[in-house]
Design a protein around this motif. Sequence first.
Motif, mmCIF file in Angstrom:
data_model
loop_
_atom_site.group_PDB
_atom_site.id
_atom_site.type_symbol
_atom_site.label_atom_id
_atom_site.label_comp_id
_atom_site.label_asym_id
_atom_site.label_seq_id
_atom_site.Cartn_x
_atom_site.Cartn_y
_atom_site.Cartn_z
ATOM 1 N N ALA A 13 -4.690 -8.523 -1.955
ATOM 2 C CA ALA A 13 -4.698 -9.248 -3.228
ATOM 3 C C ALA A 13 -3.994 -10.592 -3.096
ATOM 4 O O ALA A 13 -4.555 -11.640 -3.454
ATOM 5 C CB ALA A 13 -4.023 -8.399 -4.306
ATOM 6 N N ARG A 33 7.043 -9.144 2.525
ATOM 7 C CA ARG A 33 8.146 -8.425 3.153
ATOM 8 C C ARG A 33 7.722 -7.720 4.436
ATOM 9 O O ARG A 33 8.442 -7.721 5.421
ATOM 10 C CB ARG A 33 8.675 -7.389 2.155
ATOM 11 C CG ARG A 33 9.828 -6.592 2.656
ATOM 12 C CD ARG A 33 10.508 -5.870 1.535
ATOM 13 N NE ARG A 33 9.582 -5.075 0.726
ATOM 14 C CZ ARG A 33 9.875 -4.615 -0.474
ATOM 15 N NH1 ARG A 33 11.028 -4.881 -1.028
ATOM 16 N NH2 ARG A 33 9.003 -3.908 -1.151
ATOM 17 N N GLY A 34 6.556 -7.086 4.410
ATOM 18 C CA GLY A 34 6.201 -6.272 5.586
ATOM 19 C C GLY A 34 4.716 -6.032 5.662
ATOM 20 O O GLY A 34 3.934 -6.785 5.090
ATOM 21 N N GLY A 37 -1.132 -2.669 2.794
ATOM 22 C CA GLY A 37 -2.030 -1.512 2.775
ATOM 23 C C GLY A 37 -3.153 -1.657 3.801
ATOM 24 O O GLY A 37 -3.603 -0.659 4.369
ATOM 25 N N SER A 42 -8.938 1.872 5.746
ATOM 26 C CA SER A 42 -10.145 2.056 6.566
ATOM 27 C C SER A 42 -10.720 0.715 7.017
ATOM 28 O O SER A 42 -11.521 0.670 7.932
ATOM 29 C CB SER A 42 -11.194 2.761 5.716
ATOM 30 O OG SER A 42 -11.517 1.923 4.617
ATOM 31 N N SER A 44 -12.635 -0.795 5.007
ATOM 32 C CA SER A 44 -13.738 -0.935 4.038
ATOM 33 C C SER A 44 -13.146 -1.220 2.664
ATOM 34 O O SER A 44 -12.015 -0.828 2.380
ATOM 35 C CB SER A 44 -14.545 0.359 3.930
ATOM 36 O OG SER A 44 -15.449 0.481 4.982
ATOM 37 N N ASP A 46 -13.843 -0.680 -1.480
ATOM 38 C CA ASP A 46 -14.640 0.031 -2.491
ATOM 39 C C ASP A 46 -14.587 -0.782 -3.780
ATOM 40 O O ASP A 46 -13.515 -1.260 -4.161
ATOM 41 C CB ASP A 46 -14.031 1.411 -2.781
ATOM 42 C CG ASP A 46 -13.884 2.261 -1.520
ATOM 43 O OD1 ASP A 46 -14.534 1.944 -0.518
ATOM 44 O OD2 ASP A 46 -13.106 3.230 -1.562
ATOM 45 N N ARG A 108 -20.514 4.789 4.288
ATOM 46 C CA ARG A 108 -19.928 4.597 5.614
ATOM 47 C C ARG A 108 -19.448 5.947 6.131
ATOM 48 O O ARG A 108 -19.304 6.891 5.349
ATOM 49 C CB ARG A 108 -18.773 3.604 5.571
ATOM 50 C CG ARG A 108 -17.556 4.127 4.853
ATOM 51 C CD ARG A 108 -16.363 3.219 4.992
ATOM 52 N NE ARG A 108 -15.259 3.652 4.162
ATOM 53 C CZ ARG A 108 -14.305 4.504 4.530
ATOM 54 N NH1 ARG A 108 -14.306 5.027 5.754
ATOM 55 N NH2 ARG A 108 -13.343 4.845 3.706
ATOM 56 N N VAL A 275 11.222 -11.023 -2.015
ATOM 57 C CA VAL A 275 11.640 -11.628 -3.284
ATOM 58 C C VAL A 275 12.713 -10.749 -3.906
ATOM 59 O O VAL A 275 12.549 -9.530 -4.010
ATOM 60 C CB VAL A 275 10.434 -11.784 -4.231
ATOM 61 C CG1 VAL A 275 10.883 -12.164 -5.631
ATOM 62 C CG2 VAL A 275 9.479 -12.821 -3.670
ATOM 63 N N SER A 312 3.965 0.218 -0.748
ATOM 64 C CA SER A 312 4.514 -1.067 -0.288
ATOM 65 C C SER A 312 5.804 -1.442 -0.994
ATOM 66 O O SER A 312 6.331 -2.530 -0.785
ATOM 67 C CB SER A 312 3.486 -2.180 -0.513
ATOM 68 O OG SER A 312 2.375 -1.979 0.314
ATOM 69 N N GLY A 379 -2.757 -3.665 -6.184
ATOM 70 C CA GLY A 379 -2.255 -2.299 -6.243
ATOM 71 C C GLY A 379 -1.075 -2.086 -7.169
ATOM 72 O O GLY A 379 -0.809 -0.948 -7.573
ATOM 73 N N GLY A 393 -9.700 -1.333 -3.158
ATOM 74 C CA GLY A 393 -9.884 -2.670 -2.583
ATOM 75 C C GLY A 393 -10.548 -3.603 -3.577
ATOM 76 O O GLY A 393 -10.238 -4.796 -3.638
HETATM 77 C C1 LIG Z 1 -4.688 4.924 4.435
HETATM 78 C C2 LIG Z 1 -5.354 4.024 3.434
HETATM 79 C C3 LIG Z 1 -6.747 3.994 3.370
HETATM 80 C C4 LIG Z 1 -7.391 3.155 2.445
HETATM 81 N N1 LIG Z 1 -8.745 3.107 2.404
HETATM 82 C C5 LIG Z 1 -9.361 2.305 1.502
HETATM 83 C C6 LIG Z 1 -10.783 2.242 1.425
HETATM 84 O O1 LIG Z 1 -11.495 2.903 2.167
HETATM 85 N N2 LIG Z 1 -11.327 1.423 0.493
HETATM 86 C C7 LIG Z 1 -10.576 0.671 -0.364
HETATM 87 O O2 LIG Z 1 -11.129 -0.055 -1.185
HETATM 88 N N3 LIG Z 1 -9.236 0.710 -0.303
HETATM 89 C C8 LIG Z 1 -8.618 1.510 0.591
HETATM 90 N N4 LIG Z 1 -7.255 1.568 0.630
HETATM 91 C C9 LIG Z 1 -6.493 0.817 -0.366
HETATM 92 C C10 LIG Z 1 -6.366 -0.643 -0.062
HETATM 93 O O3 LIG Z 1 -5.988 -0.834 1.276
HETATM 94 C C11 LIG Z 1 -5.327 -1.211 -1.018
HETATM 95 O O4 LIG Z 1 -5.807 -1.001 -2.317
HETATM 96 C C12 LIG Z 1 -5.103 -2.686 -0.856
HETATM 97 O O5 LIG Z 1 -4.863 -2.991 0.485
HETATM 98 C C13 LIG Z 1 -3.930 -3.066 -1.735
HETATM 99 O O6 LIG Z 1 -3.680 -4.441 -1.549
HETATM 100 P P1 LIG Z 1 -2.525 -5.179 -2.342
HETATM 101 O O7 LIG Z 1 -2.517 -6.557 -1.787
HETATM 102 O O8 LIG Z 1 -2.668 -4.985 -3.778
HETATM 103 O O9 LIG Z 1 -1.161 -4.430 -1.946
HETATM 104 P P2 LIG Z 1 -0.485 -4.102 -0.476
HETATM 105 O O10 LIG Z 1 -1.550 -4.097 0.523
HETATM 106 O O11 LIG Z 1 0.273 -2.897 -0.738
HETATM 107 O O12 LIG Z 1 0.415 -5.382 -0.231
HETATM 108 C C14 LIG Z 1 1.613 -5.591 -0.902
HETATM 109 C C15 LIG Z 1 2.509 -6.455 -0.028
HETATM 110 O O13 LIG Z 1 3.614 -6.875 -0.810
HETATM 111 C C16 LIG Z 1 4.790 -6.816 -0.035
HETATM 112 N N5 LIG Z 1 5.932 -6.701 -0.958
HETATM 113 C C17 LIG Z 1 6.284 -5.687 -1.787
HETATM 114 N N6 LIG Z 1 7.400 -6.020 -2.469
HETATM 115 C C18 LIG Z 1 7.769 -7.258 -2.048
HETATM 116 C C19 LIG Z 1 8.856 -8.130 -2.369
HETATM 117 N N7 LIG Z 1 9.811 -7.818 -3.257
HETATM 118 N N8 LIG Z 1 8.915 -9.332 -1.730
HETATM 119 C C20 LIG Z 1 7.976 -9.694 -0.828
HETATM 120 N N9 LIG Z 1 6.937 -8.901 -0.491
HETATM 121 C C21 LIG Z 1 6.830 -7.700 -1.091
HETATM 122 C C22 LIG Z 1 4.581 -5.563 0.824
HETATM 123 O O14 LIG Z 1 5.412 -5.592 1.967
HETATM 124 C C23 LIG Z 1 3.091 -5.705 1.179
HETATM 125 O O15 LIG Z 1 2.918 -6.490 2.327
HETATM 126 C C24 LIG Z 1 -6.609 2.370 1.556
HETATM 127 C C25 LIG Z 1 -5.204 2.383 1.644
HETATM 128 C C26 LIG Z 1 -4.574 3.198 2.572
HETATM 129 C C27 LIG Z 1 -3.078 3.176 2.651
#
Ligand SMILES: Cc1cc2nc3c(=O)[nH]c(=O)nc-3n(C[C@H](O)[C@H](O)[C@H](O)COP(=O)(O)OP(=O)(O)OC[C@H]3O[C@@H](n4cnc5c(N)ncnc54)[C@H](O)[C@@H]3O)c2cc1C
Length: 415
Positions: A13, A33-34, A37, A42, A44, A46, A108, A275, A312, A379, A393
């Motif tokens: 995101a 930070r790290g 997800g 995967s 992929s 959705d 898939r 942050v 996360s 997320g 996703g």
């Molecule tokens: C095992 C697994 C399988 C998956 N399979 C699918 C799939 O098949 N299809 C699909 O659509 N989705 C899938 N997902 C979900 C998808 O990966 C997540 O919905 C998506 O990656 C979320 O993205 P995001 O950017 O919202 O959050 P995240 O990817 O959780 O990123 C958040 C980031 O913010 C950082 N953060 C948190 N707090 C702070 C702070 N205070 N300061 C600085 N940084 C911070 C974290 O370190 C992290 O890097 C899967 C997830 C997992 C774990």
Amino acid sequence: MKFDTVIIGGGLAGLLCGLELTRQGLRCAIISRGQSGLHFSSGSLDLLTRSSEISLDAALERLAATEPTHPYSLIGKTAVLACAHQTEALLSECGIAMQGSVEQPHQRITPIGTLRQAWLTSEDIALAPEKGERIAVVGISGFLDFQSHLAAASLRKSGANAEALEIELPQLDILRDNASEFRSVNLARVLDGGNQAQSLLAALLPIAKQYDRILMPACFGLQDNSLWRALNESLPCPLSLLPTLPPSVPGIRLNAALQRQFIKNGGVWLAGDAVTDVSHSGQSVNAISTRNHGEIPLRTRFAVLASGSFFSGGLVASRQDVSEPVLGLDVLQTSGRENWTSRDFFEPQPWQRFGVKTDNALRASLNGQPFNNFFAIGGVLGGFDGLSQGCAGGVSAVTALYVARQITELSGEQP
Ligand SMILES: Cc1cc2nc3c(=O)[nH]c(=O)nc-3n(C[C@H](O)[C@H](O)[C@H](O)COP(=O)(O)OP(=O)(O)OC[C@H]3O[C@@H](n4cnc5c(N)ncnc54)[C@H](O)[C@@H]3O)c2cc1C
């Protein structure tokens, strides 16, 4: 340091939002930070799982009627479809080749050989087999995060003609001393490093002569798909990959490609920092403090929370409640810990829908009052269950681009 937008979190995101903002010429920083997800997913994406009898339009309309707090319902069907199309274009602009589209969801193959509907899937990952295809599911000797027998058995159950085989790759012996090192990412570090195409080819060629398709674990291609392409050009039958147990090589590659493009567009990428505080005057955020830049806050016109869910650290659960740790934003949740879970493990779990509350513009709120210039995406948002609704996703991508569009428009209006 002064920015148009500071984004908290550099997962799918945060990166998509930052990419779009930098494409529009806005000065943007992402603090992350790290790992995100994507490092475990995967690879992929959705959008919204639905049966083949119902169109996406109809599914979104039904969602709006039954689940008004779902992020898709908040922003509306037209915006969801527009942002989903825009995601496809943006990924393609970043050189990320995906199979599938809004119009063409596909099945898939999962790591255990079952089929799952997806919106976008990396070009090297296997889709549902064709009828009658003779498939070799090829494991790597000693690699426990991919079980070729299990995958082949599941594929046979769904009617495919699949057999499990195994190859030896002696170049991986250097990892075998420690079983915990024998993971997909470490395999990829060895296999991606120069001149491995010939040895992989030598191992796969005898199999490729007897089958219509080879499936093997996704354990090469951390930076790009060049090794997979080279193998496909040389083998007499197509080679497709299957995601393994985490960590995920295709997910890490997607994360890295988005990050590279963000930096190329002029974005400021502050990795390994967190942050710690968001300063605001009334309902307007004006500065962001981080662990590493404690005394020099990042001044900003807009801020975006993209900190992910529990996994996360974007949401934190105590014995009493669930909170958003950066600012204590309002969170959608059911009260009473006994109501957080369903007794049946395989049923949708109520806690999956917990997350930051927003208005229709995805502006986060504190004590019931929405901010003017602080948005939440991905997320960390509440109101959806990415797992059971098949939209994790999709929510990250769609809400990221929806907010990027609003910030771009507002930036034009405000001095
Ligand atoms: C095992 C697994 C399988 C998956 N399979 C699918 C799939 O098949 N299809 C699909 O659509 N989705 C899938 N997902 C979900 C998808 O990966 C997540 O919905 C998506 O990656 C979320 O993205 P995001 O950017 O919202 O959050 P995240 O990817 O959780 O990123 C958040 C980031 O913010 C950082 N953060 C948190 N707090 C702070 C702070 N205070 N300061 C600085 N940084 C911070 C974290 O370190 C992290 O890097 C899967 C997830 C997992 C774990």
